[in-house]
Write a protein that holds these residues in place. Structure first.
Motif, PDB file in Angstrom:
ATOM      1  N   LYS A  95       2.829  23.053   4.416  1.00  0.00           N
ATOM      2  CA  LYS A  95       3.246  21.726   3.929  1.00  0.00           C
ATOM      3  C   LYS A  95       4.181  20.997   4.903  1.00  0.00           C
ATOM      4  CE  LYS A  95       0.975  22.429   0.120  1.00  0.00           C
ATOM      5  NZ  LYS A  95       0.425  23.758   0.455  1.00  0.00           N
ATOM      6  N   THR A  96       4.011  21.240   6.198  1.00  0.00           N
ATOM      7  CA  THR A  96       4.801  20.556   7.223  1.00  0.00           C
ATOM      8  C   THR A  96       4.044  19.317   7.703  1.00  0.00           C
ATOM      9  OG1 THR A  96       5.728  22.661   7.951  1.00  0.00           O
ATOM     10  CG2 THR A  96       5.923  20.800   9.486  1.00  0.00           C
ATOM     11  N   PRO A  97       4.739  18.163   7.865  1.00  0.00           N
ATOM     12  CA  PRO A  97       4.046  16.958   8.375  1.00  0.00           C
ATOM     13  C   PRO A  97       3.417  17.210   9.740  1.00  0.00           C
ATOM     14  CG  PRO A  97       6.185  16.372   7.475  1.00  0.00           C
ATOM     15  CD  PRO A  97       6.136  17.874   7.493  1.00  0.00           C
ATOM     16  N   ILE A  98       2.193  16.708   9.904  1.00  0.00           N
ATOM     17  CA  ILE A  98       1.462  16.898  11.153  1.00  0.00           C
ATOM     18  C   ILE A  98       1.933  15.890  12.194  1.00  0.00           C
ATOM     19  CG2 ILE A  98      -0.830  16.852  12.237  1.00  0.00           C
ATOM     20  CD1 ILE A  98      -0.414  19.164  10.286  1.00  0.00           C
ATOM     21  N   LYS A  99       2.162  16.363  13.418  1.00  0.00           N
ATOM     22  CA  LYS A  99       2.534  15.476  14.527  1.00  0.00           C
ATOM     23  C   LYS A  99       1.284  15.075  15.298  1.00  0.00           C
ATOM     24  CE  LYS A  99       7.209  17.114  15.518  1.00  0.00           C
ATOM     25  NZ  LYS A  99       8.091  17.720  16.567  1.00  0.00           N
ATOM     26  N   ASP A 132       0.841  -1.193   0.000  1.00  0.00           N
ATOM     27  CA  ASP A 132       0.000   0.000   0.000  1.00  0.00           C
ATOM     28  C   ASP A 132       0.881   1.249   0.000  1.00  0.00           C
ATOM     29  OD1 ASP A 132      -2.213  -1.550   0.077  1.00  0.00           O
ATOM     30  OD2 ASP A 132      -2.687  -1.206   2.186  1.00  0.00           O
ATOM     31  N   ILE A 133       0.459   2.264  -0.717  1.00  0.00           N
ATOM     32  CA  ILE A 133       1.212   3.515  -0.780  1.00  0.00           C
ATOM     33  C   ILE A 133       0.789   4.381   0.401  1.00  0.00           C
ATOM     34  CG2 ILE A 133       1.645   5.600  -2.141  1.00  0.00           C
ATOM     35  CD1 ILE A 133       1.008   3.849  -4.625  1.00  0.00           C
ATOM     36  N   LYS A 134       1.734   4.708   1.267  1.00  0.00           N
ATOM     37  CA  LYS A 134       1.423   5.464   2.473  1.00  0.00           C
ATOM     38  C   LYS A 134       1.513   6.967   2.181  1.00  0.00           C
ATOM     39  CE  LYS A 134       3.029   1.844   5.606  1.00  0.00           C
ATOM     40  NZ  LYS A 134       3.987   1.474   6.673  1.00  0.00           N
ATOM     41  N   LEU A 135       0.443   7.674   2.498  1.00  0.00           N
ATOM     42  CA  LEU A 135       0.397   9.112   2.298  1.00  0.00           C
ATOM     43  C   LEU A 135       0.481   9.818   3.651  1.00  0.00           C
ATOM     44  CD1 LEU A 135      -2.477   9.307  -0.351  1.00  0.00           C
ATOM     45  CD2 LEU A 135      -0.023   9.163  -0.765  1.00  0.00           C
ATOM     46  N   ARG A 136       1.294  10.877   3.719  1.00  0.00           N
ATOM     47  CA  ARG A 136       1.444  11.650   4.954  1.00  0.00           C
ATOM     48  C   ARG A 136       0.429  12.778   5.012  1.00  0.00           C
ATOM     49  NH1 ARG A 136       6.523  11.730   7.316  1.00  0.00           N
ATOM     50  NH2 ARG A 136       5.470  12.943   8.920  1.00  0.00           N
ATOM     51  N   ASN A 137       0.054  13.181   6.203  1.00  0.00           N
ATOM     52  CA  ASN A 137      -0.802  14.352   6.395  1.00  0.00           C
ATOM     53  C   ASN A 137       0.067  15.577   6.627  1.00  0.00           C
ATOM     54  OD1 ASN A 137      -3.241  12.955   6.177  1.00  0.00           O
ATOM     55  ND2 ASN A 137      -3.217  12.377   8.338  1.00  0.00           N
ATOM     56  N   LEU A 138      -0.130  16.612   5.802  1.00  0.00           N
ATOM     57  CA  LEU A 138       0.644  17.851   5.914  1.00  0.00           C
ATOM     58  C   LEU A 138      -0.268  19.010   6.288  1.00  0.00           C
ATOM     59  CD1 LEU A 138       2.817  17.652   2.639  1.00  0.00           C
ATOM     60  CD2 LEU A 138       3.261  16.560   4.844  1.00  0.00           C
ATOM     61  N   HIS A 139       0.329  20.027   6.902  1.00  0.00           N
ATOM     62  CA  HIS A 139      -0.390  21.264   7.158  1.00  0.00           C
ATOM     63  C   HIS A 139      -0.590  21.962   5.808  1.00  0.00           C
ATOM     64  CE1 HIS A 139      -0.521  25.488   9.192  1.00  0.00           C
ATOM     65  NE2 HIS A 139      -1.722  25.039   8.861  1.00  0.00           N
TER      66      HIS A 139
END
Length: 280
Positions: free
Chosen positions: A39-43, A28-35
């Motif tokens: 465009k900063t990755p969400i913690k 599966d292709i994992k997609l990150r959540n960004l602001h």
């Protein structure tokens, strides 16, 4: 291939030192959540809603909720002792059964087994014995802090551990809603459905089945990486206006027959060339 477990498989007095490796992988292709703004990755922080503050791993304990908001706390030492007690045990094959006696609903995940140091001869012995008898072994083993029920069988030339669900992990089919108790199909509908199944029957060739969504998603990602302008069609193919079950069956059968005839007419290029040579 990464070794994820080492241990001993035994049947009777025969012990086989083995290594275990994952037989499948999740692609599966994992997609990150960004602001959206920067465009900063969400913690995702761990917080205690009661204390209203962030907590780290050292402040967290494991517990079992036996009733609403009532817990039994288990410390790490207790869990490790239980885990070690099970890991120290050899994996013993308890029974040998026929593979077709196990419904596929029980199967969970597959692992390859390779012989560890000094285990090649006994590994080969078990493989040959399973192949000659047509049986598979039923065993219990600890994998990632969980006692698993498993089968040991042959896949091509390799021993495979296939974890299977315990009976109480498979939900009762009686709980499935709206399942018709009796078949009320007309004879003509049933015969047409059987003809359709016959037309669509083929040998299982796993290579012909591809994850089209994953392929399309990767193409989209690569195109965006290269800076190309990408347009995606949102129009979906419209289903035929077929509302009658019998009409749907007959239309499906007609299409299947046409597809089969089309495949038969298309002959391999090498075979066509060979016929031309004979004609000359």
């Amino acid at each position: 291939m990464h070794t994820m477990w080492k241990g001993t498989i035994s049947f009777g007095l025969v012990n086989i030192p083995v290594k275990m490796h994952a037989a499948t992988e999740n692609k599966d292709i994992k997609l990150r959540n960004l602001h959206k703004e920067c465009k900063t990755p969400i913690k995702y922080e761990k917080t205690c809603p009661n204390c209203d503050k962030e907590v780290n791993n050292d402040d967290i304990v494991k517990a079992y909720e036996y009733a609403k908001n009532k817990f039994v706390v288990l410390d790490d030492e207790e869990l490790e002792n239980l885990k070690k007690e099970q890991n120290d045990k050899a994996v013993e094959i308890m029974d040998f059964v026929k593979l077709d006696e196990i419904d596929p609903i029980y199967f969970e995940k597959s692992y390859y087994l390779s012989p560890n140091d000094g285990g090649a001869k006994s590994y080969s012995l078990l493989r040959s014995a399973l192949e000659e008898t047509g049986k598979i072994g039923i065993a219990k083993m600890m994998i990632r802090s969980k006692e698993q029920l498993a089968v040991i069988r042959i896949y091509e030339n390799t021993l495979v551990v296939e974890t299977i669900h315990y009976p109480d992990e498979v939900r009762d089919v009686k709980d499935v809603p709206n399942v018709p108790a009796e078949d009320t199909n007309a004879e003509k509908e049933l015969e047409t459905a059987k003809m359709l199944i016959d037309q669509l029957s083929a040998s299982f060739e796993p290579d012909k089945y591809q994850d089209e969504y994953r392929t399309a998603l990767m193409e989209l990602i690569e195109a965006k990486k290269e800076g190309e302008e990408v347009t995606t069609s949102t129009e979906q193919p419209k289903p035929d206006n077929v509302t009658n079950l019998m009409d749907a069956l007959e239309e499906s059968l007609n299409r299947a027959q046409k597809d089969k005839k089309g495949k038969t007419k298309r002959k391999p290029a090498a075979q066509t060339k060979e016929k031309k040579k004979v004609a000359k």
